[in-house]
Write an enzyme that holds these catalytic residues in place. Structure first.
Site, PDB file in Angstrom:
ATOM      1  N   CYS A 142      12.939 152.191  29.459  1.00 30.09           N
ATOM      2  CA  CYS A 142      11.859 153.168  29.605  1.00 30.09           C
ATOM      3  C   CYS A 142      12.016 153.801  30.984  1.00 30.09           C
ATOM      4  O   CYS A 142      12.344 153.094  31.939  1.00 30.09           O
ATOM      5  CB  CYS A 142      10.501 152.464  29.505  1.00 30.09           C
ATOM      6  SG  CYS A 142       9.089 153.582  29.695  1.00 30.09           S
ATOM      7  N   CYS A 166       6.159 161.998  47.370  1.00 33.72           N
ATOM      8  CA  CYS A 166       5.974 162.914  46.245  1.00 33.72           C
ATOM      9  C   CYS A 166       5.083 164.098  46.646  1.00 33.72           C
ATOM     10  O   CYS A 166       4.084 163.937  47.351  1.00 33.72           O
ATOM     11  CB  CYS A 166       5.357 162.164  45.066  1.00 33.72           C
ATOM     12  SG  CYS A 166       5.208 163.190  43.597  1.00 33.72           S
ATOM     13  N   CYS A 202       5.604 156.683  25.446  1.00 31.22           N
ATOM     14  CA  CYS A 202       4.730 155.741  26.136  1.00 31.22           C
ATOM     15  C   CYS A 202       3.736 156.595  26.909  1.00 31.22           C
ATOM     16  O   CYS A 202       4.122 157.282  27.866  1.00 31.22           O
ATOM     17  CB  CYS A 202       5.552 154.857  27.080  1.00 31.22           C
ATOM     18  SG  CYS A 202       4.524 153.764  28.101  1.00 31.22           S
ATOM     19  N   CYS A 253      11.264 149.136  32.771  1.00 30.60           N
ATOM     20  CA  CYS A 253      10.727 150.483  32.993  1.00 30.60           C
ATOM     21  C   CYS A 253      11.064 150.941  34.415  1.00 30.60           C
ATOM     22  O   CYS A 253      10.720 150.254  35.375  1.00 30.60           O
ATOM     23  CB  CYS A 253       9.217 150.491  32.856  1.00 30.60           C
ATOM     24  SG  CYS A 253       8.622 149.711  31.354  1.00 30.60           S
ATOM     25  N   ARG A 271      -0.857 148.313  26.304  1.00 27.59           N
ATOM     26  CA  ARG A 271      -0.495 147.517  27.478  1.00 27.59           C
ATOM     27  C   ARG A 271      -1.654 147.402  28.473  1.00 27.59           C
ATOM     28  O   ARG A 271      -2.219 148.416  28.898  1.00 27.59           O
ATOM     29  CB  ARG A 271       0.729 148.109  28.185  1.00 27.59           C
ATOM     30  CG  ARG A 271       1.184 147.249  29.377  1.00 27.59           C
ATOM     31  CD  ARG A 271       2.465 147.741  30.024  1.00 27.59           C
ATOM     32  NE  ARG A 271       3.515 147.859  29.050  1.00 27.59           N
ATOM     33  CZ  ARG A 271       4.291 148.933  28.915  1.00 27.59           C
ATOM     34  NH1 ARG A 271       4.134 149.958  29.705  1.00 27.59           N
ATOM     35  NH2 ARG A 271       5.229 148.966  27.994  1.00 27.59           N
ATOM     36  N   CYS A 287      -2.824 158.130  43.660  1.00 29.51           N
ATOM     37  CA  CYS A 287      -1.451 157.641  43.847  1.00 29.51           C
ATOM     38  C   CYS A 287      -1.031 157.401  45.293  1.00 29.51           C
ATOM     39  O   CYS A 287      -1.038 158.321  46.123  1.00 29.51           O
ATOM     40  CB  CYS A 287      -0.472 158.609  43.186  1.00 29.51           C
ATOM     41  SG  CYS A 287       1.209 157.939  43.197  1.00 29.51           S
ATOM     42  N   CYS A 323      -1.898 163.756  42.956  1.00 26.12           N
ATOM     43  CA  CYS A 323      -2.631 162.826  42.081  1.00 26.12           C
ATOM     44  C   CYS A 323      -3.520 161.912  42.951  1.00 26.12           C
ATOM     45  O   CYS A 323      -3.007 161.154  43.785  1.00 26.12           O
ATOM     46  CB  CYS A 323      -1.655 161.994  41.254  1.00 26.12           C
ATOM     47  SG  CYS A 323      -0.394 163.016  40.441  1.00 26.12           S
TER      48      CYS A 323
END
Ligand code: SAM
Ligand code: DTB
Ligand code: SF4
Length: 343
Positions: free
Chosen positions: A147, A72, A207, A116, A279, A79, A76
Site C-alpha cells: 500500500c 510538506c 484504502c 504501507c 482499520r 498534520c 492540513c
C-alpha cells in the site's frame, strides 16, 4: 441495504427527500440514525454484519513506514508534517530502497501482512515514482501486500503503480465535505475524489477513510461515513483515524472526542461497509485497551502494527501482541510478533 436496518429508522428518514438521495444507498440521515441507536443495539448490529463476512477474532496487521517525512507544502490542520506548522518534525529526503526493504522484512517477521509506505507530498512527481515502483516491487516480492499513500495522483501515475504490483492506494477524504474547508484549504475535496477515481480505474484497491475528533459534529461524522459507504464500490479498506493532537498544529488543544463516540463511528462504518477491512488506525496509543476491545467488538478488523505511525507513536509490538492474546484474537497468518533476528 437490509430491511432489517431500515425498520429501525424514523419513517421520515426512510423516504428519500430528493432524486440525489434516492440514488444514494446511505442517505446521511440514515447513517445519523445508526449513530443515534442505543449503544448495545448498535454494537449488536455491527457484530452481525461483521460475522457475516469475517472471522470476528481475526485482525489484519498493517505496518506503516514514512518513506519521505516532513516539509510538506499543504496546510492540513491535523498534520505534523506540514512545513508551515512548528511541530519539531524535520524534513527528510526519500529513504533509500534498502532501508525500506529492511523495514518491510522486519514487519513481515513480526507478523504483518500489509506494508504501507507514506510520503509527505501534495503529489508525487513522475521521477519520484521510479523509486516508489522499486519499493513496491521489492515489498511485493517478500509476499507482503503493498500500500502507498503519496498524495494526489495525475493521469497515468496510478497505472504505473499498478504495473509495479501495488495492491492498495491510501487516500483519505478525511472528513465530511461540509467540514472539509475548516481543516484543509490547499486542495479541494473534489481533488481527492478525482485521485480515488484514477486509483479505481487503474485496478488498484482503494484504502480510504478519515479522521474523527477534529471538532466535527456527529452529523458530520455521519456525513464522512455516508460519503465512503456511497462510493461505488465502497473502499476495500477503511482507516478510521482518531485525531492525534500534535503541538504546533492548528487542531492541537481541541476537546478530545468521547471514546464511545469513536467506537460508534467504527460500528457505523462496519454496518454500512460490511465487507470492508475497517482499520482502527491512528490514535491507539492514546486509547485504553478497553476502548480498543470495544472497537474490535464494533467490527474493526485491522490495526497499524509497529511502534510508530508516520511521525507519532503507536503501541509497542509487544503490547499489541499481549492485547491480541488477551482478547483471543489472531492475525491473518496466525502468527503475531515472531521474534526476529533483526532485533
Ligand atoms: N501526504 C499524503 C496525503 O496527505 O494524502 C499522504 C500521507 S498523509 C499523512 C495520510 C493521512 O494520514 C491523512 O490523510 C490523514 O487522514 C492521516 N493523518 C495525518 N495526520 C494525522 C493525525 N495527526 N491524526 C490522525 N490522522 C492523521
Ligand atoms: C491513515 O489513514 N492513517 C495513517 C496512514 N493512513 C498513512 C497515517 C496516520 C498518521 C498519524 C500522524 C503521524 O504519525 O504523523
Ligand atoms: Fe502533507 Fe499529507 Fe500532511 Fe497534508 S496530510 S500536510 S498532504 S503530509
Amino acid at each position: 441495504m437490509s430491511t432489517q436496518v431500515l425498520e429501525f429508522y424514523p419513517a421520515a428518514s426512510a423516504v428519500p427527500a430528493s432524486p440525489a438521495a434516492a440514488a444514494s444507498r446511505w442517505p446521511v440521515e440514515q447513517v445519523a440514525a445508526l449513530f443515534a441507536l442505543p449503544f448495545n443495539e448498535l454494537i449488536y448490529r455491527a457484530q452481525q454484519a461483521h460475522r457475516e463476512h469475517f472471522d470476528p477474532n481475526e485482525v489484519e496487521l498493517a505496518t506503516l513506514l514514512s518513506i519521505k517525512t516532513g516539509g510538506c507544502a499543504e496546510d492540513c490542520g491535523y498534520c505534523p508534517q506540514a512545513a508551515r506548522y512548528d511541530t519539531g518534525v524535520e524534513a527528510q529526503k526519500i529513504l533509500p530502497l534498502e532501508t525500506v526493504l529492511a523495514h518491510a522484512r522486519e514487519a513481515k517477521a513480526h507478523g504483518a501482512t500489509r506494508f504501507c509506505m507514506g510520503a509527505a507530498w501534495r503529489e508525487p512527481k513522475d521521477r519520484d515514482l521510479d523509486q516508489i515502483e522499486d519499493m513496491v516491487r521489492g515489498v511485493k516480492d517478500m509476499g507482503l501486500e503493498t500500500c502507498v499513500t503519496l498524495g494526489m495522483l495525475a493521469e497515468g501515475q496510478a497505472a504505473r503503480l499498478k504495473g509495479a504490483g501495488l495492491d492498495y492506494y491510501n487516500h483519505n477524504i478525511d472528513t465530511a465535505p461540509e467540514f472539509y474547508n475548516n481543516v484543509i484549504t490547499t486542495r479541494d475535496y473534489q481533488d481527492r475524489i478525482d485521485t480515488l477515481g484514477r486509483v479505481r480505474d487503474a485496478g488498484i484497491k482503494v484504502c480510504c477513510g478519515g479522521i474523527v475528533g477534529m471538532g466535527e459534529s456527529r452529523l458530520q461524522r455521519a456525513g464522512l461515513v455516508a460519503q465512503l459507504a456511497n462510493m461505488d464500490p465502497y473502499p476495500e479498506s477503511v482507516p478510521v483515524n482518531h485525531l492525534v493532537q500534535v503541538e504546533g498544529t492548528p487542531l492541537h488543544g481541541l476537546d478530545p472526542l468521547d471514546p464511545l463516540e469513536f467506537v460508534r463511528t467504527i460500528a457505523v462504518a462496519r454496518i454500512t461497509m460490511p465487507k470492508a477491512r475497517v482499520r482502527l488506525s491512528a490514535g491507539r496509543r492514546q486509547m485504553s485497551e478497553a476502548v480498543q476491545a470495544l472497537c474490535f467488538m464494533a467490527g474493526a478488523n485491522s490495526i497499524f502494527y509497529g511502534d510508530k505511525l508516520l511521525t507519532t507513536g503507536n503501541p509497542e509490538v509487544d503490547a499489541d501482541a499481549a492485547l491480541l492474546d488477551k482478547l483471543g484474537m489472531h492475525s491473518r497468518t496466525g502468527h503475531v510478533d515472531a521474534r526476529c533476528e533483526l532485533e
